[in-house]
Design a protein around this motif. Structure first.
Motif, PDB file in Angstrom:
ATOM      1  N   VAL A  92     -19.912 -10.370  39.423  1.00 30.34           N
ATOM      2  CA  VAL A  92     -20.368  -9.092  39.972  1.00 30.34           C
ATOM      3  C   VAL A  92     -21.182  -9.312  41.244  1.00 30.34           C
ATOM      4  O   VAL A  92     -21.026  -8.591  42.248  1.00 30.34           O
ATOM      5  CB  VAL A  92     -21.191  -8.316  38.924  1.00 30.34           C
ATOM      6  CG1 VAL A  92     -21.786  -7.049  39.534  1.00 30.34           C
ATOM      7  CG2 VAL A  92     -20.315  -7.960  37.724  1.00 30.34           C
ATOM      8  N   PHE A  93     -22.055 -10.320  41.234  1.00 31.82           N
ATOM      9  CA  PHE A  93     -22.841 -10.627  42.433  1.00 31.82           C
ATOM     10  C   PHE A  93     -21.914 -11.023  43.593  1.00 31.82           C
ATOM     11  O   PHE A  93     -22.102 -10.581  44.738  1.00 31.82           O
ATOM     12  CB  PHE A  93     -23.818 -11.760  42.130  1.00 31.82           C
ATOM     13  CG  PHE A  93     -24.695 -12.143  43.299  1.00 31.82           C
ATOM     14  CD1 PHE A  93     -25.750 -11.335  43.686  1.00 31.82           C
ATOM     15  CD2 PHE A  93     -24.445 -13.304  44.022  1.00 31.82           C
ATOM     16  CE1 PHE A  93     -26.554 -11.674  44.773  1.00 31.82           C
ATOM     17  CE2 PHE A  93     -25.238 -13.652  45.102  1.00 31.82           C
ATOM     18  CZ  PHE A  93     -26.294 -12.842  45.476  1.00 31.82           C
ATOM     19  N   ILE A 137     -21.304  -9.339  47.420  1.00 27.37           N
ATOM     20  CA  ILE A 137     -21.393 -10.082  48.683  1.00 27.37           C
ATOM     21  C   ILE A 137     -20.128  -9.879  49.509  1.00 27.37           C
ATOM     22  O   ILE A 137     -20.190  -9.574  50.717  1.00 27.37           O
ATOM     23  CB  ILE A 137     -21.625 -11.581  48.412  1.00 27.37           C
ATOM     24  CG1 ILE A 137     -22.979 -11.792  47.716  1.00 27.37           C
ATOM     25  CG2 ILE A 137     -21.547 -12.369  49.715  1.00 27.37           C
ATOM     26  CD1 ILE A 137     -24.168 -11.378  48.531  1.00 27.37           C
ATOM     27  N   VAL A 138     -18.947 -10.034  48.879  1.00 28.42           N
ATOM     28  CA  VAL A 138     -17.701  -9.903  49.654  1.00 28.42           C
ATOM     29  C   VAL A 138     -17.482  -8.454  50.083  1.00 28.42           C
ATOM     30  O   VAL A 138     -16.888  -8.195  51.133  1.00 28.42           O
ATOM     31  CB  VAL A 138     -16.479 -10.436  48.867  1.00 28.42           C
ATOM     32  CG1 VAL A 138     -16.641 -11.910  48.545  1.00 28.42           C
ATOM     33  CG2 VAL A 138     -16.217  -9.629  47.607  1.00 28.42           C
ATOM     34  N   GLY A 139     -17.967  -7.497  49.275  1.00 30.59           N
ATOM     35  CA  GLY A 139     -17.867  -6.092  49.668  1.00 30.59           C
ATOM     36  C   GLY A 139     -18.676  -5.813  50.933  1.00 30.59           C
ATOM     37  O   GLY A 139     -18.219  -5.102  51.831  1.00 30.59           O
ATOM     38  N   GLY A 151     -12.351  -4.188  31.451  1.00 26.14           N
ATOM     39  CA  GLY A 151     -12.902  -3.524  32.630  1.00 26.14           C
ATOM     40  C   GLY A 151     -11.827  -3.123  33.624  1.00 26.14           C
ATOM     41  O   GLY A 151     -11.914  -2.075  34.266  1.00 26.14           O
ATOM     42  N   ALA A 152     -10.789  -3.949  33.729  1.00 24.47           N
ATOM     43  CA  ALA A 152      -9.677  -3.638  34.635  1.00 24.47           C
ATOM     44  C   ALA A 152      -8.934  -2.389  34.189  1.00 24.47           C
ATOM     45  O   ALA A 152      -8.551  -1.549  35.012  1.00 24.47           O
ATOM     46  CB  ALA A 152      -8.720  -4.821  34.710  1.00 24.47           C
ATOM     47  N   LEU A 172     -17.236  -0.026  40.914  1.00 21.85           N
ATOM     48  CA  LEU A 172     -17.500  -1.231  40.122  1.00 21.85           C
ATOM     49  C   LEU A 172     -16.259  -1.661  39.351  1.00 21.85           C
ATOM     50  O   LEU A 172     -15.806  -2.810  39.453  1.00 21.85           O
ATOM     51  CB  LEU A 172     -18.659  -0.973  39.157  1.00 21.85           C
ATOM     52  CG  LEU A 172     -18.884  -2.053  38.086  1.00 21.85           C
ATOM     53  CD1 LEU A 172     -19.253  -3.382  38.735  1.00 21.85           C
ATOM     54  CD2 LEU A 172     -19.962  -1.616  37.093  1.00 21.85           C
ATOM     55  N   PHE A 173     -15.688  -0.739  38.576  1.00 18.21           N
ATOM     56  CA  PHE A 173     -14.554  -1.118  37.727  1.00 18.21           C
ATOM     57  C   PHE A 173     -13.271  -1.320  38.524  1.00 18.21           C
ATOM     58  O   PHE A 173     -12.407  -2.097  38.113  1.00 18.21           O
ATOM     59  CB  PHE A 173     -14.360  -0.071  36.625  1.00 18.21           C
ATOM     60  CG  PHE A 173     -15.350  -0.188  35.504  1.00 18.21           C
ATOM     61  CD1 PHE A 173     -15.209  -1.166  34.540  1.00 18.21           C
ATOM     62  CD2 PHE A 173     -16.443   0.660  35.423  1.00 18.21           C
ATOM     63  CE1 PHE A 173     -16.135  -1.297  33.504  1.00 18.21           C
ATOM     64  CE2 PHE A 173     -17.368   0.549  34.404  1.00 18.21           C
ATOM     65  CZ  PHE A 173     -17.212  -0.435  33.435  1.00 18.21           C
TER      66      PHE A 173
END
Length: 412
Positions: free
Chosen positions: A15-16, A20-22, A61-62, A269-270
């Motif tokens: 998630v972290f 970062i890539v976002g 989650g996907a 997020l998901f």
């Protein structure tokens, strides 16, 4: 190390890393989808650092990510807008399907995948990414442009087409015969039509029933309703994604507005988890052998999408500049292409690498096509017009034939 501890560390790192890539994608002015896919490739089988304990959690989650993506997409349209789009844009929708599904189907057959693989790849190349397109149009300030309703009309028809396509593909993947597949498709179409009718006629009552001034209650009720409908839709072979889309359509007015505000962070997020999971399920070593077919498909379907936008905007009476903008905006592929490939991977595992490469290419090319299709296209058109004018000016003038009179007095 305890398994729960390992899972928390892995999940926190994933998630972290997505955050970062976002942020990096935002600075580069790109969609984060390709970076999410690359992240999944890095942490999947054959990647740099494979995950060991969180893959099951990420898979669930996907699934939720797909459902939320389609719920939010449905919230963008009212039932009246859907009906209006179907009435006015259906010829453009037919052209869109023929131009963009055909390359995928032909490629699937040439690659030896058979009818099922060809049908799946046709869906991958057919449908544009509503999420990427909406984001790019917002960033470029084009939501008020004359061609934007045309673009949205095409996207609506594509999304409704999925209501028929996904059940058909699911039946084909399950190996159901012609009779069974036809029955499944009829049940799916009947269910979708019924849900759409309920949304049209009784949407305001559904909105009133779920409405709440308490954001927590609204989030829980809408999320619970969406998951329930998605589950029943899956049971009826309609596809959970289509069920979620129809729930979004049924909600309107202030409820839809408040739901969009509440669910946007949850969807993001998901949805990121969904793209990571698709990357996890793809072996990086499988991509280089399919890179050339993916590039060829991307090149062909970039041209066909621009042709689709040109045709649709021309029907709406929009000039060449708007036609080019409409075509360029439709180029990006994304979430739905990955959903289709994910469904088909169990039967035709070779579709995952080519779909990943194809989406990676077009999700990067799409924003550039949206921005540059008009100026580049206008230069090409101006050059063509100049060539024609020059050719006309330099062409020798035709001398009219001399009239001659024969002895009988007839003129020839």
């Amino acid at each position: 190390m305890h398994e729960t501890t390992t899972m928390l560390i892995e999940l926190g790192a994933v998630v972290f890393g997505l955050g970062i890539v976002g942020r990096l994608a935002g600075r580069l002015g790109l969609s984060p989808i390709p970076l999410y896919l690359l992240g999944g490739l890095a942490f999947g089988q054959g990647g740099l650092l494979p995950l060991t304990t969180t893959e099951g959690f990420i898979e669930i989650g996907a699934e939720i990510g797909v459902i939320l993506l389609l719920l939010m997409l449905g919230l963008e349209y009212s039932p009246a807008e859907l009906v209006d789009s179907l009435k006015t844009q259906y010829p453009s929708g037919i052209v869109d399907f023929v131009l963009n599904a055909t390359p995928g189907a032909v490629a699937g057959l040439l690659l030896g995948w058979g009818p099922v693989g060809a049908t799946a790849l046709a869906g991958v190349t057919y449908i544009s990414s509503s999420g990427v397109i909406a984001k790019v149009l917002t960033d470029l300030g084009r939501l008020g442009n004359r061609e934007t309703p045309v673009i949205l009309g095409i996207l609506v028809i594509e999304d409704l087409t999925m209501a028929a396509y996904l059940p058909l593909l699911t039946a084909m993947l399950a190996g159901v015969g012609l009779a069974g597949g036809s029955l499944t498709l009829l049940i799916a179409l009947g269910t979708a039509a019924t849900a759409l009718w309920v949304a049209l006629r009784h949407g305001r009552f559904i909105s009133k029933a779920v409405s709440s001034d308490n954001p927590e209650m609204l989030l829980l009720v809408v999320l619970g309703l969406t998951l329930l409908v998605a589950g029943f839709a899956q049971q009826l072979k309609v596809s959970a994604a289509v069920g979620a889309f129809l729930v979004g359509i049924a909600l309107s007015g202030e409820v839809a507005h408040n739901t969009r505000q509440l669910f946007t962070p949850l969807r993001d997020l998901f949805a990121a988890v969904f793209f990571v999971f698709f990357g996890l399920s793809t072996v990086p070593g499988d991509i280089p052998p399919v890179l050339v077919p993916a590039l060829l498909l991307a090149a062909v379907t970039t041209v066909t999408k621009i042709g689709t936008g040109w045709y649709a905007a021309k029907r709406a009476g929009i000039g060449p500049r708007g036609r080019l903008r409409a075509g360029g905006a439709l180029v990006a592929r994304g979430e739905f292409s990955i959903v289709i490939a994910g469904l088909a991977t169990g039967v035709e595992p070779r579709i995952a690498p080519i779909a990943t490469a194809y989406v990676l290419i077009l999700v990067i090319v799409g924003p550039f096509a949206t921005r540059w299709a008009q100026p580049v296209g206008m230069r090409v058109l101006d050059w063509r017009d100049q060539r024609r004018a020059t050719a006309a000016a330099t062409a020798p003038e035709r001398t009219p034939a001399l009239e001659t009179t024969d002895p009988q007095g007839a003129t020839s």
